[in-house]
Design an enzyme around this catalytic site. Structure first.
Site, PDB file in Angstrom:
ATOM      1  N   GLY A   6       0.646  -1.530   0.151  1.00 50.78           N
ATOM      2  CA  GLY A   6      -0.387   0.310   0.114  1.00 50.78           C
ATOM      3  C   GLY A   6       0.787   1.160  -0.099  1.00 50.78           C
ATOM      4  O   GLY A   6       0.067   2.417   0.013  1.00 50.78           O
ATOM      5  N   ALA A  11      -1.764   7.885  -0.833  1.00 48.61           N
ATOM      6  CA  ALA A  11      -2.280   8.771  -0.241  1.00 48.61           C
ATOM      7  C   ALA A  11      -0.446   9.636   0.557  1.00 48.61           C
ATOM      8  O   ALA A  11      -1.122  10.768   0.089  1.00 48.61           O
ATOM      9  CB  ALA A  11      -2.901   9.931  -0.025  1.00 48.61           C
ATOM     10  N   VAL A 146       4.390 -16.194  -1.319  1.00 46.69           N
ATOM     11  CA  VAL A 146       3.494 -16.714  -0.104  1.00 46.69           C
ATOM     12  C   VAL A 146       2.188 -17.566  -0.519  1.00 46.69           C
ATOM     13  O   VAL A 146       0.879 -17.669  -0.428  1.00 46.69           O
ATOM     14  CB  VAL A 146       3.437 -16.475   1.346  1.00 46.69           C
ATOM     15  CG1 VAL A 146       3.572 -17.371   2.005  1.00 46.69           C
ATOM     16  CG2 VAL A 146       5.180 -16.163   0.464  1.00 46.69           C
ATOM     17  N   HIS A 398      -9.558   2.062   3.727  1.00 49.54           N
ATOM     18  CA  HIS A 398      -8.170   1.763   5.099  1.00 49.54           C
ATOM     19  C   HIS A 398      -8.833   0.326   5.299  1.00 49.54           C
ATOM     20  O   HIS A 398      -9.442   1.096   6.314  1.00 49.54           O
ATOM     21  CB  HIS A 398      -8.454   2.909   5.686  1.00 49.54           C
ATOM     22  CG  HIS A 398      -8.163   4.051   5.045  1.00 49.54           C
ATOM     23  ND1 HIS A 398      -8.108   5.399   5.379  1.00 49.54           N
ATOM     24  CD2 HIS A 398      -6.673   4.545   3.934  1.00 49.54           C
ATOM     25  CE1 HIS A 398      -7.739   5.885   4.573  1.00 49.54           C
ATOM     26  NE2 HIS A 398      -6.329   5.983   4.444  1.00 49.54           N
ATOM     27  N   GLY A 431      -1.491  -3.610   8.480  1.00 54.12           N
ATOM     28  CA  GLY A 431      -2.824  -2.723   9.001  1.00 54.12           C
ATOM     29  C   GLY A 431      -4.077  -4.190   9.430  1.00 54.12           C
ATOM     30  O   GLY A 431      -4.500  -3.500   9.844  1.00 54.12           O
TER      31      GLY A 431
END
Length: 466
Positions: A6, A11, A146, A398, A431
């Site tokens: 990401g 941004a 993977v 997100h 995340g």
């Protein structure tokens, strides 16, 4: 997504969360997070080259007027971004790491941050963490996915190499080496299977990568069958709403950086102005007039009413020559505790399931009100993504959680040090480990959590590489 994930297309905005994030019940009892993360935030800001945006755009000025109207002028700030501004278009030697990093070129304000910086001003991971790691001897294997992480001994791993090792590399020392299977694409139609043995594995594929892989390994008797039953739960959307203001004047809203300013609407909420570069008009095909109302019927009639009342206005908004130049996107984020679950579907792939008590919602009255205020100042109309209007499907930039923290496997997938319950030699650092909604762009927080997690890992005994 490329190596760096990401960070290549985000941004490049690096805000700090408000106190509500650290105090969220989902993880507040595990540590004094604000105190513990403070030094790691500073490291992350330094590594990512954070700086305040030194200019304002028409969208920022409109947000400034909105902030004044709601009495929050003191809570409007220039965005802190991972961008080298310098002299526009001028290339200089590495300004961040005493010359050890790559050259940087001054930002040209083209607005292309999210689709890929075109000049080398954006500080993506391939220009800091990964770049410096390669100088220390790390091998970065691109085009490699993977496919399995197995807890069985890797004695028959065959060729492919090994990773880890060294003192402290195997967690508590009681676990056999882990077998990591991967597929490497080496041409348009050619793939090569690779296998590695590792004492320690870090899962860092983001929510849609790490959670998917771990769910598959949980069902595999030779994989990681002792993973927590909480795997895939408490997935969050950062409680976001994405709205667009379509304008008809000749102001170019595509010029600048991806996000120029941030307004803290209250202690739980932030609002940002967002842009794409000139020529980026794909979202035009997904946009519909924004309509208030919780039920789909109310929203459907609302959309129809707006189209009937001002058909030419909406036709002109859809037919504008360059959508990005004439559109300002608003990103509204909250620290709410709305969650959902990710699970494997019968035919493979991930499916979402709303959590008990209600999940993320597409309709947020606060976001709608602020969008109308912005539209008045910009001379535009408010639109949103079609799935939100017709099907109440919320959209997020997100996605977070799914491998959340807990004291044990009954309350979380990982512990406060990011170690997998049941497999403490393995860590989840991305995340999916974020265990509460930050209410702001999470990239800085993910980096700070990664810095803290790695500070808990013992150094290798081999000091031949300095």
């Amino acid at each position: 997504v490329g190596v760096g994930g990401g960070s290549l297309v985000y941004a490049n905005t690096l805000p700090s969360p408000q106190d509500a994030f650290y105090q969220a019940p989902a993880w507040a009892d595990l540590a004094d997070w604000k105190t513990e993360l403070a030094p790691h935030y500073q490291t992350a800001l330094q590594m990512l080259g954070a700086t305040a945006v030194p200019f304002q755009t028409p969208a920022d000025l409109a947000l400034q007027d909105v902030a004044a109207e709601i009495g929050r002028s003191d809570q409007l700030q220039p965005a802190r971004v991972a961008v080298w501004f310098g002299d526009e278009g001028e290339t200089v030697a590495d300004p961040y790491f005493d010359g050890r990093g790559p050259e940087r070129t001054g930002c040209t304000r083209c607005g292309a941050c999210m689709v890929g910086c075109r000049v080398g001003a954006k500080n993506t991971l391939d220009r800091n963490y990964l770049y410096l790691a390669q100088q220390l001897g790390v091998e970065v294997m691109a085009n490699t996915e993977v496919t399995a992480v197995r807890s069985k001994s890797g004695r028959d791993a065959g060729s492919g190499g090994s990773v880890g090792g060294g003192d402290g590399g195997g967690g508590d020392g009681a676990n056999e080496p882990t077998l990591v299977e991967a597929v490497q694409r080496i041409g348009p139609l050619r793939k090569k299977r690779r296998r590695f043995t590792a004492d320690r594995v870090v899962f860092a594929g983001g929510v849609l990568g790490s959670v998917d892989l771990l769910l598959r390994m949980q069902k595999d008797a030779d994989g990681l069958p002792n993973l927590s039953p909480q795997l895939g739960t408490r997935v969050r959307t950062n409680s976001e709403s994405l709205l667009g203001i379509s304008t008809l004047d000749q102001t170019d809203h595509s010029a600048g950086v991806a996000i120029g300013s941030v307004l803290h609407v209250d202690d739980n909420t932030s609002l940002e102005t967002v842009r794409y570069p000139a020529g980026s008009g794909l979202f035009r095909l997904l946009m519909a007039p924004h309509a208030d109302g919780k039920s789909w019927l109310h929203r459907l009639f609302g959309v129809g009413g707006k189209l009937l009342r001002r058909p030419w206005r909406w036709l002109r908004a859809y037919a504008v020559r360059d959508w990005a130049k004439r559109t300002v996107i608003l990103l509204y984020m909250r620290c709410d505790e709305e969650t959902m679950r990710l699970r494997r579907g019968r035919l493979g792939g991930l499916q979402t399931q709303v959590a008990k008590g209600g999940g993320p919602t597409a309709y947020m009255p606060g976001a709608s009100k602020l969008a109308r205020m912005m539209a008045q100042r910009l001379g535009g109309v408010v639109g949103c993504l079609l799935p939100e209007t017709l099907f109440a499907r919320p959209t997020t930039a997100h996605i977070l959680g799914g491998c959340v923290m807990g004291k044990d496997s009954e309350t979380g997938v990982i512990d406060a040090n990011h170690q997998l319950h049941g497999y403490p030699q393995h860590l989840v650092i991305d995340g999916s480990a974020v265990s509460a909604n930050p209410g702001v762009n999470p990239s800085l927080t993910i980096t700070a959590l990664a810095e803290r997690a790695m500070s808990k890992v013992p150094a290798k005994a081999d000091t031949s590489v300095n």
